[in-house]
Design an enzyme around this catalytic site. Sequence first.
Site, PDB file in Angstrom:
ATOM      1  N   GLU A  85       0.709  -1.125  -0.210  1.00 44.06           N
ATOM      2  CA  GLU A  85       0.008  -0.222   0.028  1.00 44.06           C
ATOM      3  C   GLU A  85       0.958   0.938   0.108  1.00 44.06           C
ATOM      4  O   GLU A  85       0.471   2.673  -0.168  1.00 44.06           O
ATOM      5  CB  GLU A  85      -1.260  -0.290   1.533  1.00 44.06           C
ATOM      6  CG  GLU A  85      -2.045  -0.681   1.023  1.00 44.06           C
ATOM      7  CD  GLU A  85      -1.503  -2.331   1.437  1.00 44.06           C
ATOM      8  OE1 GLU A  85      -0.343  -2.564   2.210  1.00 44.06           O
ATOM      9  OE2 GLU A  85      -2.716  -3.229   1.377  1.00 44.06           O
ATOM     10  N   PHE A 144     -11.753  -8.655  13.467  1.00 43.21           N
ATOM     11  CA  PHE A 144     -10.514  -9.056  12.543  1.00 43.21           C
ATOM     12  C   PHE A 144      -9.920  -7.577  11.815  1.00 43.21           C
ATOM     13  O   PHE A 144     -11.210  -7.105  10.720  1.00 43.21           O
ATOM     14  CB  PHE A 144     -10.536 -10.029  11.672  1.00 43.21           C
ATOM     15  CG  PHE A 144      -9.842 -10.607  10.719  1.00 43.21           C
ATOM     16  CD1 PHE A 144      -8.315 -10.557  11.202  1.00 43.21           C
ATOM     17  CD2 PHE A 144      -9.607 -10.439   9.095  1.00 43.21           C
ATOM     18  CE1 PHE A 144      -7.163 -11.131  10.254  1.00 43.21           C
ATOM     19  CE2 PHE A 144      -8.986 -10.367   8.620  1.00 43.21           C
ATOM     20  CZ  PHE A 144      -7.580 -10.976   8.733  1.00 43.21           C
ATOM     21  N   GLN A 145      -8.602  -7.394  11.287  1.00 40.89           N
ATOM     22  CA  GLN A 145      -8.553  -6.072  10.293  1.00 40.89           C
ATOM     23  C   GLN A 145      -9.171  -5.004  10.949  1.00 40.89           C
ATOM     24  O   GLN A 145      -9.443  -4.028   9.798  1.00 40.89           O
ATOM     25  CB  GLN A 145      -8.581  -6.301   9.383  1.00 40.89           C
ATOM     26  CG  GLN A 145      -7.509  -8.247   8.747  1.00 40.89           C
ATOM     27  CD  GLN A 145      -7.015  -8.011   7.531  1.00 40.89           C
ATOM     28  OE1 GLN A 145      -8.418  -7.438   6.391  1.00 40.89           O
ATOM     29  NE2 GLN A 145      -6.058  -8.608   6.938  1.00 40.89           N
ATOM     30  N   LYS A 199     -17.616  -1.787   6.250  1.00 37.69           N
ATOM     31  CA  LYS A 199     -18.200  -2.557   4.644  1.00 37.69           C
ATOM     32  C   LYS A 199     -19.655  -2.105   4.450  1.00 37.69           C
ATOM     33  O   LYS A 199     -20.454  -2.188   3.535  1.00 37.69           O
ATOM     34  CB  LYS A 199     -17.424  -4.030   5.675  1.00 37.69           C
ATOM     35  CG  LYS A 199     -17.909  -5.007   4.262  1.00 37.69           C
ATOM     36  CD  LYS A 199     -16.912  -6.234   4.316  1.00 37.69           C
ATOM     37  CE  LYS A 199     -17.107  -6.907   3.690  1.00 37.69           C
ATOM     38  NZ  LYS A 199     -16.624  -8.452   4.097  1.00 37.69           N
ATOM     39  N   MET A 227      23.982   9.156   2.599  1.00 37.52           N
ATOM     40  CA  MET A 227      24.023  10.444   2.518  1.00 37.52           C
ATOM     41  C   MET A 227      23.887  10.066   5.078  1.00 37.52           C
ATOM     42  O   MET A 227      24.457  11.290   5.009  1.00 37.52           O
ATOM     43  CB  MET A 227      22.552  11.054   3.537  1.00 37.52           C
ATOM     44  CG  MET A 227      22.582  12.241   3.763  1.00 37.52           C
ATOM     45  SD  MET A 227      23.350  13.543   2.758  1.00 37.52           S
ATOM     46  CE  MET A 227      22.694  14.356   1.392  1.00 37.52           C
TER      47      MET A 227
HETATM   48  C1  LIG Z   1      12.078   5.352   5.567  1.00 38.44           C
HETATM   49  C2  LIG Z   1      14.017   6.056   5.484  1.00 38.44           C
HETATM   50  N1  LIG Z   1      14.221   5.602   6.530  1.00 38.44           N
HETATM   51  C3  LIG Z   1      15.456   6.379   7.039  1.00 38.44           C
HETATM   52  C4  LIG Z   1      15.912   7.259   6.375  1.00 38.44           C
HETATM   53  C5  LIG Z   1      16.732   8.098   6.598  1.00 38.44           C
HETATM   54  N2  LIG Z   1      18.253   7.859   5.568  1.00 38.44           N
HETATM   55  C6  LIG Z   1      17.978   9.015   4.837  1.00 38.44           C
HETATM   56  S1  LIG Z   1      18.865   9.208   3.557  1.00 38.44           S
HETATM   57  C7  LIG Z   1      19.653   7.767   4.119  1.00 38.44           C
HETATM   58  C8  LIG Z   1      20.298   6.766   3.161  1.00 38.44           C
HETATM   59  C9  LIG Z   1      20.069   6.632   2.123  1.00 38.44           C
HETATM   60  O1  LIG Z   1      20.484   5.498   1.571  1.00 38.44           O
HETATM   61  P1  LIG Z   1      20.519   5.156  -0.635  1.00 38.44           P
HETATM   62  O2  LIG Z   1      18.866   5.179  -0.616  1.00 38.44           O
HETATM   63  O3  LIG Z   1      20.580   4.255  -0.492  1.00 38.44           O
HETATM   64  O4  LIG Z   1      20.792   6.578  -1.107  1.00 38.44           O
HETATM   65  P2  LIG Z   1      22.772   7.622  -0.850  1.00 38.44           P
HETATM   66  O5  LIG Z   1      22.684   8.329   0.113  1.00 38.44           O
HETATM   67  O6  LIG Z   1      23.605   6.463  -0.932  1.00 38.44           O
HETATM   68  O7  LIG Z   1      22.867   8.014  -2.469  1.00 38.44           O
HETATM   69  C10 LIG Z   1      18.354   7.493   4.894  1.00 38.44           C
HETATM   70  C11 LIG Z   1      18.940   5.723   5.644  1.00 38.44           C
HETATM   71  C12 LIG Z   1      14.832   7.866   5.398  1.00 38.44           C
HETATM   72  N3  LIG Z   1      15.390   9.506   5.186  1.00 38.44           N
HETATM   73  N4  LIG Z   1      13.925   7.357   5.147  1.00 38.44           N
END
Ligand SMILES: Cc1ncc(C[n+]2csc(CCOP(=O)(O)OP(=O)(O)O)c2C)c(N)n1
Length: 557
Positions: free
Chosen positions: A49, A111-112, A161, A473
Amino acid sequence: MKLTGAQILIESLKAEGVEVIFGIPGGAIMPVYDVLFDSGIAHILTRHEQGAIHAAEGYARTTGKVGVCMATSGPGATNLVTGLVDALMDSTPIVAITGQVPTHLIGTDGFQEADIYGISIPATKYNYLVRDVNKLAQIVAEAFYIARTGRPGPVLIDLPKDIQNAVTEYVKPKPVSLPCYNQYFQEINEAQVDKAIQAIEEAERPVIYVGGGVIISGAHQELYEFAKRTRIPVTTTLMGLGSFPGTDELSLGMLGMHGTKYANYAMGEADLILALGARFDDRVTGKVSEFARNAKIVHVDIDAAEINKIVYAHIPIRGDVKKVLQVFLKKLDKAKLKTYDKWHKQIQEWKTQYPLTYENSEDRVIPQYVVEQIYEATKGEAIITVGVGQHQMWAAQYYRFQAPRSWVSSSGLGTMGFGFPAAIGAQVAYPHRTVFTIDGDGSFQMTIQELATAVQYHLPIKIAILNNGYLGMVRQWQQLFFKGRYSHTFLGSPDFVKIAEGYGAVGILITKKAEVRPAIEKALETDNTVVMDFRIPQEDNVYPMIPAGGTLKQMIG
Ligand SMILES: Cc1ncc(C[n+]2csc(CCOP(=O)(O)OP(=O)(O)O)c2C)c(N)n1
């Protein structure tokens, strides 16, 4: 005419012009799915979803229409929550429809059963739990009205529902009238515009600072004319990319944490900032007390709650940016406008001294180079969606967006896993346009199962993974601010080519610079979903960077 609640819902969606719904069925929404079966409304079955609502967001952000998603009760509904908050943060018009257990089971841990109405109160612009089938048609009309007007946002309709099965006389809804809500759309205060014009005439170093509001209100042409007539340089937020041509001489590119140095210097030195549909996010301001200290602020926003929320507005103007800019254009007196020659000279010096640049000498697959090659191969005309992380910033910096609604980024919430399902929505909306996802290996793996959706519906999305094997990042922050202690950010890499092939898509591995352009060309020629695994250096960083909550003086790189 007597109809069931489910039939009324579908009739109402048709009346709103809904062409496609993204969703997953389940027990509590089955009567609606049954009517949907031969309704003529298309349905895209996603694999999660979250994928459905991000796809609806991608559809909404690229078309300006309301995106619609649907889920069953309980886990189906709660899986939408991230997307609801995402849409709320980025002002994206969404109507989410969820099934609910029958009314007599509500509150019994049926349920759900999940209280999605309660859960989604802070996650939506407005929400409904339908308890009377006679109100359903009016509720749907209101939901779409609220989602798309004023500052757009997500609206949720929770539909038990038994209400879906209840039969009643179908009465077309009355024109929506919501007195309290409609106060939102007051007349533009022209006296405030006059004050702002006087400020423009007096300024020496003005900057136009543009946010997503300009794109939402369709004000890009007015913005262009306004900038050209006043000759005031334009910088945009992450959400504002595409509202002003990135290649124009007046463009300063993006500002903020990973913005261009010249945009940030210009904001720091400005004596007048015209903030248009922008909300002074902390990624833009850094330390607020140090932000644009010498500037008078004109703040144009449709949402009164944004004005004076973070930065004091000397001249607040409430209203739709397009309409406000039209008033500006009508009133600007060419004779009184300056040319700001000294200011332009200064900006040109900054641009020459601090261009956006990267090291491109070796035979490595450099991420910025990949983005530039995508830009050139698609002539700047693709729809680009992104995940969250370094790749998102490289895409923002190096794909020079020319047109609005061609850049789709989870900007406010920063939702990893957003980019690829958003591309599904964009490609469904525009079957004949090139839709590219520039993704991180971490982000892509959060919604990777939607490869099945893309392949099933023959969506020729091009996915470019900038694969550094890290949560890049976060690793960058660890390197710069946590003494290089890479705590739990190493991912390693699955074999994305095999994964792509397993789903029936095309996979391409790119390990050398010379392979970059041919891979992109091949992907563009391929009529299928394509996953490109660009193996980029593990420890490349995004620069420039202003640390969180920092100031211009702390800018790195
Ligand atoms: C759902 C979610 N969980 C954690 C984060 C924290 N976060 C920000 S950037 C990042 C790393 C992203 O890694 P990737 O997608 O491999 O991209 P890159 O920075 O390597 O280009 C994380 C874990 C987030 N933004 N969203």
